[in-house]
Write a protein that holds these residues in place. Structure first.
Motif, PDB file in Angstrom:
ATOM      1  N   SER A 244      29.464  19.717  74.571  1.00  8.76           N
ATOM      2  CA  SER A 244      28.082  19.932  74.126  1.00  8.76           C
ATOM      3  C   SER A 244      28.034  20.821  72.887  1.00  8.76           C
ATOM      4  O   SER A 244      27.333  20.522  71.918  1.00  8.76           O
ATOM      5  CB  SER A 244      27.270  20.556  75.263  1.00  8.76           C
ATOM      6  OG  SER A 244      25.949  20.825  74.851  1.00  8.76           O
ATOM      7  N   ILE A 245      28.805  21.912  72.917  1.00 11.03           N
ATOM      8  CA  ILE A 245      28.830  22.828  71.774  1.00 11.03           C
ATOM      9  C   ILE A 245      29.385  22.120  70.538  1.00 11.03           C
ATOM     10  O   ILE A 245      28.828  22.224  69.434  1.00 11.03           O
ATOM     11  CB  ILE A 245      29.669  24.071  72.101  1.00 11.03           C
ATOM     12  CG1 ILE A 245      28.966  24.904  73.180  1.00 11.03           C
ATOM     13  CG2 ILE A 245      29.905  24.920  70.854  1.00 11.03           C
ATOM     14  CD1 ILE A 245      29.773  26.076  73.691  1.00 11.03           C
ATOM     15  N   GLY A 246      30.477  21.392  70.727  1.00  5.70           N
ATOM     16  CA  GLY A 246      31.061  20.660  69.602  1.00  5.70           C
ATOM     17  C   GLY A 246      30.094  19.639  69.032  1.00  5.70           C
ATOM     18  O   GLY A 246      30.009  19.468  67.805  1.00  5.70           O
ATOM     19  N   SER A 247      29.337  18.972  69.906  1.00  5.15           N
ATOM     20  CA  SER A 247      28.363  17.972  69.462  1.00  5.15           C
ATOM     21  C   SER A 247      27.266  18.606  68.620  1.00  5.15           C
ATOM     22  O   SER A 247      26.820  18.030  67.624  1.00  5.15           O
ATOM     23  CB  SER A 247      27.741  17.263  70.672  1.00  5.15           C
ATOM     24  OG  SER A 247      28.715  16.560  71.399  1.00  5.15           O
ATOM     25  N   MET A 248      26.849  19.798  69.012  1.00  7.70           N
ATOM     26  CA  MET A 248      25.789  20.483  68.257  1.00  7.70           C
ATOM     27  C   MET A 248      26.237  20.823  66.843  1.00  7.70           C
ATOM     28  O   MET A 248      25.490  20.642  65.875  1.00  7.70           O
ATOM     29  CB  MET A 248      25.364  21.753  68.999  1.00  7.70           C
ATOM     30  CG  MET A 248      24.650  21.485  70.314  1.00  7.70           C
ATOM     31  SD  MET A 248      24.261  23.016  71.193  1.00  7.70           S
ATOM     32  CE  MET A 248      23.699  22.348  72.768  1.00  7.70           C
ATOM     33  N   PHE A 249      27.466  21.305  66.724  1.00  5.34           N
ATOM     34  CA  PHE A 249      27.995  21.603  65.387  1.00  5.34           C
ATOM     35  C   PHE A 249      28.145  20.319  64.568  1.00  5.34           C
ATOM     36  O   PHE A 249      27.882  20.304  63.363  1.00  5.34           O
ATOM     37  CB  PHE A 249      29.350  22.312  65.494  1.00  5.34           C
ATOM     38  CG  PHE A 249      29.261  23.773  65.839  1.00  5.34           C
ATOM     39  CD1 PHE A 249      28.694  24.676  64.954  1.00  5.34           C
ATOM     40  CD2 PHE A 249      29.743  24.242  67.050  1.00  5.34           C
ATOM     41  CE1 PHE A 249      28.606  26.034  65.258  1.00  5.34           C
ATOM     42  CE2 PHE A 249      29.667  25.594  67.374  1.00  5.34           C
ATOM     43  CZ  PHE A 249      29.094  26.491  66.482  1.00  5.34           C
ATOM     44  N   LEU A 250      28.577  19.238  65.221  1.00  8.82           N
ATOM     45  CA  LEU A 250      28.780  17.969  64.523  1.00  8.82           C
ATOM     46  C   LEU A 250      27.452  17.374  64.060  1.00  8.82           C
ATOM     47  O   LEU A 250      27.347  16.884  62.922  1.00  8.82           O
ATOM     48  CB  LEU A 250      29.500  16.977  65.438  1.00  8.82           C
ATOM     49  CG  LEU A 250      29.734  15.581  64.860  1.00  8.82           C
ATOM     50  CD1 LEU A 250      30.577  15.659  63.587  1.00  8.82           C
ATOM     51  CD2 LEU A 250      30.396  14.677  65.896  1.00  8.82           C
ATOM     52  N   ILE A 251      26.436  17.408  64.929  1.00  9.10           N
ATOM     53  CA  ILE A 251      25.117  16.876  64.558  1.00  9.10           C
ATOM     54  C   ILE A 251      24.565  17.612  63.349  1.00  9.10           C
ATOM     55  O   ILE A 251      24.042  16.996  62.415  1.00  9.10           O
ATOM     56  CB  ILE A 251      24.148  16.988  65.748  1.00  9.10           C
ATOM     57  CG1 ILE A 251      24.546  15.995  66.848  1.00  9.10           C
ATOM     58  CG2 ILE A 251      22.699  16.732  65.311  1.00  9.10           C
ATOM     59  CD1 ILE A 251      23.811  16.195  68.151  1.00  9.10           C
ATOM     60  N   ALA A 252      24.697  18.942  63.370  1.00  8.62           N
ATOM     61  CA  ALA A 252      24.223  19.733  62.224  1.00  8.62           C
ATOM     62  C   ALA A 252      24.985  19.356  60.957  1.00  8.62           C
ATOM     63  O   ALA A 252      24.393  19.265  59.866  1.00  8.62           O
ATOM     64  CB  ALA A 252      24.384  21.215  62.526  1.00  8.62           C
ATOM     65  N   LEU A 253      26.297  19.140  61.089  1.00 10.25           N
ATOM     66  CA  LEU A 253      27.113  18.760  59.932  1.00 10.25           C
ATOM     67  C   LEU A 253      26.656  17.428  59.356  1.00 10.25           C
ATOM     68  O   LEU A 253      26.548  17.266  58.130  1.00 10.25           O
ATOM     69  CB  LEU A 253      28.583  18.681  60.342  1.00 10.25           C
ATOM     70  CG  LEU A 253      29.566  18.253  59.247  1.00 10.25           C
ATOM     71  CD1 LEU A 253      29.583  19.275  58.113  1.00 10.25           C
ATOM     72  CD2 LEU A 253      30.973  18.080  59.830  1.00 10.25           C
ATOM     73  N   ILE A 254      26.375  16.468  60.235  1.00  8.05           N
ATOM     74  CA  ILE A 254      25.930  15.144  59.775  1.00  8.05           C
ATOM     75  C   ILE A 254      24.615  15.251  59.024  1.00  8.05           C
ATOM     76  O   ILE A 254      24.448  14.665  57.945  1.00  8.05           O
ATOM     77  CB  ILE A 254      25.798  14.184  60.982  1.00  8.05           C
ATOM     78  CG1 ILE A 254      27.181  13.887  61.560  1.00  8.05           C
ATOM     79  CG2 ILE A 254      25.104  12.890  60.564  1.00  8.05           C
ATOM     80  CD1 ILE A 254      27.144  13.113  62.862  1.00  8.05           C
ATOM     81  N   PHE A 255      23.665  16.008  59.574  1.00 14.96           N
ATOM     82  CA  PHE A 255      22.382  16.179  58.892  1.00 14.96           C
ATOM     83  C   PHE A 255      22.562  16.920  57.566  1.00 14.96           C
ATOM     84  O   PHE A 255      21.936  16.567  56.555  1.00 14.96           O
ATOM     85  CB  PHE A 255      21.393  16.943  59.779  1.00 14.96           C
ATOM     86  CG  PHE A 255      20.649  16.062  60.740  1.00 14.96           C
ATOM     87  CD1 PHE A 255      19.682  15.182  60.282  1.00 14.96           C
ATOM     88  CD2 PHE A 255      20.917  16.099  62.100  1.00 14.96           C
ATOM     89  CE1 PHE A 255      18.988  14.352  61.155  1.00 14.96           C
ATOM     90  CE2 PHE A 255      20.233  15.282  62.991  1.00 14.96           C
ATOM     91  CZ  PHE A 255      19.268  14.409  62.514  1.00 14.96           C
ATOM     92  N   TRP A 256      23.392  17.944  57.565  1.00 15.51           N
ATOM     93  CA  TRP A 256      23.618  18.717  56.331  1.00 15.51           C
ATOM     94  C   TRP A 256      24.196  17.829  55.232  1.00 15.51           C
ATOM     95  O   TRP A 256      23.716  17.851  54.090  1.00 15.51           O
ATOM     96  CB  TRP A 256      24.567  19.871  56.622  1.00 15.51           C
ATOM     97  CG  TRP A 256      24.909  20.693  55.401  1.00 15.51           C
ATOM     98  CD1 TRP A 256      24.044  21.404  54.614  1.00 15.51           C
ATOM     99  CD2 TRP A 256      26.203  20.843  54.815  1.00 15.51           C
ATOM    100  NE1 TRP A 256      24.729  22.004  53.570  1.00 15.51           N
ATOM    101  CE2 TRP A 256      26.056  21.678  53.677  1.00 15.51           C
ATOM    102  CE3 TRP A 256      27.474  20.379  55.153  1.00 15.51           C
ATOM    103  CZ2 TRP A 256      27.139  22.041  52.874  1.00 15.51           C
ATOM    104  CZ3 TRP A 256      28.551  20.742  54.356  1.00 15.51           C
ATOM    105  CH2 TRP A 256      28.373  21.563  53.235  1.00 15.51           C
ATOM    106  N   VAL A 257      25.203  17.027  55.592  1.00 15.44           N
ATOM    107  CA  VAL A 257      25.826  16.129  54.608  1.00 15.44           C
ATOM    108  C   VAL A 257      24.814  15.092  54.123  1.00 15.44           C
ATOM    109  O   VAL A 257      24.731  14.805  52.920  1.00 15.44           O
ATOM    110  CB  VAL A 257      27.065  15.436  55.217  1.00 15.44           C
ATOM    111  CG1 VAL A 257      27.567  14.331  54.287  1.00 15.44           C
ATOM    112  CG2 VAL A 257      28.165  16.443  55.465  1.00 15.44           C
ATOM    113  N   ALA A 258      24.034  14.537  55.049  1.00 12.66           N
ATOM    114  CA  ALA A 258      23.060  13.512  54.675  1.00 12.66           C
ATOM    115  C   ALA A 258      22.038  14.045  53.674  1.00 12.66           C
ATOM    116  O   ALA A 258      21.766  13.398  52.647  1.00 12.66           O
ATOM    117  CB  ALA A 258      22.347  12.999  55.931  1.00 12.66           C
ATOM    118  N   PHE A 259      21.483  15.207  53.944  1.00 11.36           N
ATOM    119  CA  PHE A 259      20.488  15.763  53.033  1.00 11.36           C
ATOM    120  C   PHE A 259      21.133  16.304  51.756  1.00 11.36           C
ATOM    121  O   PHE A 259      20.513  16.283  50.684  1.00 11.36           O
ATOM    122  CB  PHE A 259      19.673  16.859  53.731  1.00 11.36           C
ATOM    123  CG  PHE A 259      18.625  16.319  54.659  1.00 11.36           C
ATOM    124  CD1 PHE A 259      17.438  15.810  54.155  1.00 11.36           C
ATOM    125  CD2 PHE A 259      18.830  16.275  56.032  1.00 11.36           C
ATOM    126  CE1 PHE A 259      16.461  15.279  54.997  1.00 11.36           C
ATOM    127  CE2 PHE A 259      17.872  15.752  56.890  1.00 11.36           C
ATOM    128  CZ  PHE A 259      16.686  15.247  56.372  1.00 11.36           C
TER     129      PHE A 259
END
Length: 231
Positions: A94-109
């Motif tokens: 769960s913790i790893g997923s949260m960091f990954l989701i944030a990374l995906i959004f950060w890269v996208a924007f």
């Protein structure tokens, strides 16, 4: 309330714009992550205590049709032994997923011209997930009020009647249940907060923020349906 780390967890649900403006000025994320992980772990643990785990695993193994009785017994014994241990592995996932989701959004924007940093994206995405905490809190009393819950309901996250999965006919395929379960009130609430949040913190237009959020949500649904089909 928008200025304290824990105050933001509530204010993002009732006053999201002001909260995301405060996060843009001073990103905070630890409190949000702790609360999301804690509530998710507790609700998962409570639900698993109501599952006839041995019978559920035995049924799943028998449905595969390619295992002997001895192999099924061994699988059931191992699964029962590690059912609660799996919750702790789930915390790390769960913790790893949260960091990954944030990374995906950060890269996208970032690719679309945003100048916000990763910590801001992490704070934004975690606070936008707070409806999941509300869902988890509501799930606990619902589960405690039942004598037993199915393993499938836990796995498909249909313990709370908040998605279109409640409309699935009896005997519906897991694929259909997964598809209908993707349209969930709390998920939609999070999507709205994500679009609103990144519109503020990433300084993106309404069309851009909604476009990114919906596109990534659609990709996630396709991945989930693909995994369901393979399983």
């Amino acid at each position: 309330m928008e200025q304290s780390s824990f105050g933001r967890l509530l204010s993002v649900l009732v006053s999201p714009t002001k909260t995301f403006q405060a996060l843009a000025a001073r990103p905070t994320w630890v409190a949000a992550m702790v609360v999301l992980v804690l509530i998710g772990t507790v609700s998962g643990f409570v639900a698993m205590q109501k599952v006839d785990f041995e019978q559920a695993i035995r049924t799943q193994m028998e449905e595969r049709g390619n295992m002997s009785a001895e192999q099924i017994d061994t699988a059931v014994a191992m699964a029962d032994k590690f059912k609660n241990v799996g919750l702790f592995f789930g915390v790390g996932f769960s913790i790893g997923s949260m960091f990954l989701i944030a990374l995906i959004f950060w890269v996208a924007f970032k690719m679309l011209g945003s100048e916000s940093n990763y910590m801001t994206a992490l704070a934004t995405s975690l606070h936008a997930m707070m409806p999941n905490a509300v869902s988890g809190l509501l799930t606990i009393p619902v589960v405690l009020g039942k004598s037993e819950v199915s393993l499938e309901a836990v796995q498909q996250q249909t313990l709370l009647a908040s998605s279109l999965a409640v409309l699935a006919p009896e005997g519906a395929s897991k694929f259909l249940v997964a598809l209908l379960g993707s349209v969930d009130a709390f998920s939609i609430w999070s999507l709205v907060l994500l679009a609103l949040g990144f519109g503020v913190t990433a300084k993106a237009s309404k069309g851009t923020s909604w476009g990114v959020v919906i596109a990534l949500w659609a990709v996630w649904i396709l991945i989930k349906l693909g995994l369901t089909a393979l399983r």
